[in-house]
Write an enzyme that holds these catalytic residues in place. Structure first.
Site, PDB file in Angstrom:
ATOM      1  N   TYR A   1     -20.023  -9.102 -30.755  1.00  0.00           N
ATOM      2  CA  TYR A   1     -21.553  -8.524 -30.821  1.00  0.00           C
ATOM      3  C   TYR A   1     -22.594  -9.575 -30.486  1.00  0.00           C
ATOM      4  CZ  TYR A   1     -19.430  -4.247 -33.072  1.00  0.00           C
ATOM      5  OH  TYR A   1     -18.482  -3.228 -33.211  1.00  0.00           O
TER       6      TYR A   1
ATOM      7  N   LYS B   1     -11.882 -12.151 -65.079  1.00  0.00           N
ATOM      8  CA  LYS B   1     -12.774 -11.292 -64.641  1.00  0.00           C
ATOM      9  C   LYS B   1     -12.628 -11.128 -63.180  1.00  0.00           C
ATOM     10  CE  LYS B   1     -16.692 -14.609 -64.223  1.00  0.00           C
ATOM     11  NZ  LYS B   1     -18.044 -14.984 -64.591  1.00  0.00           N
TER      12      LYS B   1
END
Length: 385
Positions: free
Chosen positions: A277, A44
């Site tokens: 940042y 999956k």
């Protein structure tokens, strides 16, 4: 997803190298852990980020008798790619592609009467019997049918549909909540409840081909939970289900994915230079900074800002400041490996590089999430096919 069968001739910004020999060896090792049961390789979520089709083929080559997916669309994609054999899918919503699943000879999971009604309607439309596995909620509290009257009703209606030729009940199954926490009381409670619910169904006349509850941690540590089939997901990819039960090497497993990138820039900066940042990192002295061109858009967890480990030029480095969308910075401490040098974020650890578990610890998450979240901008490069 960008998939590359062989290593490209030109360097890549980033690459997730997938070692299919390691995957095949992991499947053989897991089969040895549960010698009396068949093995399902769960592919999956694009094989936990490793590439579903290539990994499914390798798992089958190594002896996986079943493949498992969450969604029917994932299972149908395996069939479209030519994968034979038993394929099971378990996460359905109303109106799902039942007819396509029946025509593709998939095993479908049913947890409630609405789903049983829809699969029966699709079976009538196709003229083919559906392969149905009834899921019991033994205590996880997610999908699955509640014990007692709900289970009795589901079993009874499934048997009536089987007598009508609309379906074959091929399996009875459930899923553990805490198998990755050795000794947790819910493990014994769920095993007891599963045996009771299986016994009821079989007493009513259900004759399943397989009964299964074991996931990766249960496959590795709970032989009493193996029954007829074990469903191995994260362990197929050489990642331990939990540090509490052991490291991959403790079980003879090897991580399959190595994530690396080519350094985009190396430059000298003075003391007191802000980095990324918010300037959460400021250089404590004159140093060199290296730019690694992957970021949270590629699946690198922003929560690992300031703590994520990287191997560059033979040394462990740590993310300096915030991880941005496309890139992050490391303080190289004056070293100058040069643009184009390899930065290894995680791998098996053979070369001293970090592992997915190291990144999980840095980000406050689990290693499942680290490998599964690697994004579509990062090509999967398959080796040892």
């Amino acid at each position: 997803m960008s998939e590359t069968a062989t290593p490209p001739s030109a360097p890549l910004r980033a690459r997730a190298e997938i070692d299919l020999a390691a995957l095949r060896a992991n499947v053989r090792t897991l089969r040895a852990h549960a010698p009396g049961a068949a093995l399902m390789a769960v592919v999956k979520s694009d094989a936990y980020g490793h590439g579903a089709v290539a990994c499914a083929r390798a798992a089958v080559e190594a002896g996986a008798g079943w493949l498992g997916t969450a969604t029917p669309e994932e299972a149908l994609a395996l069939r479209a790619a030519g994968l034979p054999g038993r394929v099971m899918c378990w996460l359905w919503t109303p109106g799902g592609p039942w007819r396509e699943a029946i025509e593709a000879d998939l095993d479908v999971s049913v947890s409630g009467l609405w789903a049983l009604d829809e699969v029966c309607e699709a079976a009538r439309a196709t003229g083919l019997p559906a392969r149905v596995q009834l899921k019991a909620d033994t205590g996880l509290g997610r999908n699955g049918c509640q014990p007692g009257e709900d289970w009795h009703a589901l079993v009874g209606r499934a048997l009536r549909a089987e007598h009508e030729g609309l379906l074959r009940v091929t399996g009875l199954w459930s899923h553990f909540a805490c198998a990755d926490e050795p000794g947790h009381p819910s493990i014994t409670a769920q095993l007891t409840r599963f045996r009771e619910m299986v016994a009821y169904a079989e007493g009513e006349g259900v004759r399943p081909e397989v009964r299964h509850i074991a996931n990766s941690p249960a496959t590795l540590t709970l032989p009493e939970a193996h029954f007829d089939l074990v469903r191995t997901g994260i362990a197929v990819y050489g990642v331990s289900p939990s540090p509490e039960i052991g490291h991959p090497a403790d079980f003879g497993l090897r991580p399959v994915m190595t994530l690396s990138a080519s350094m985009a820039l190396v430059k000298r900066v003075p003391e007191g230079h802000g980095v990324s940042y918010g300037h959460h990192y400021v250089t404590p002295g004159g140093t060199t900074l290296g730019l690694v061109p992957v970021g949270y858009a590629d699946g690198i967890p922003r929560h690992a800002s300031g703590s994520g480990p990287v191997l560059i030029d033979g040394k462990w480095r740590t993310v300096a400041g915030r991880i941005a969308m496309d890139q992050f910075v490391v303080d190289l401490g004056g070293d100058e490996p040069g643009a184009g040098a390899e930065a290894v974020l995680f791998g098996p650890g053979d070369r001293g590089e970090p592992t997915a578990e190291d990144w999980a610890q840095a980000a406050g998450t689990i290693a499942y999430e680290i490998v599964t979240r690697i994004g579509t901008r990062v090509p999967r490069v398959y080796v040892n096919e």
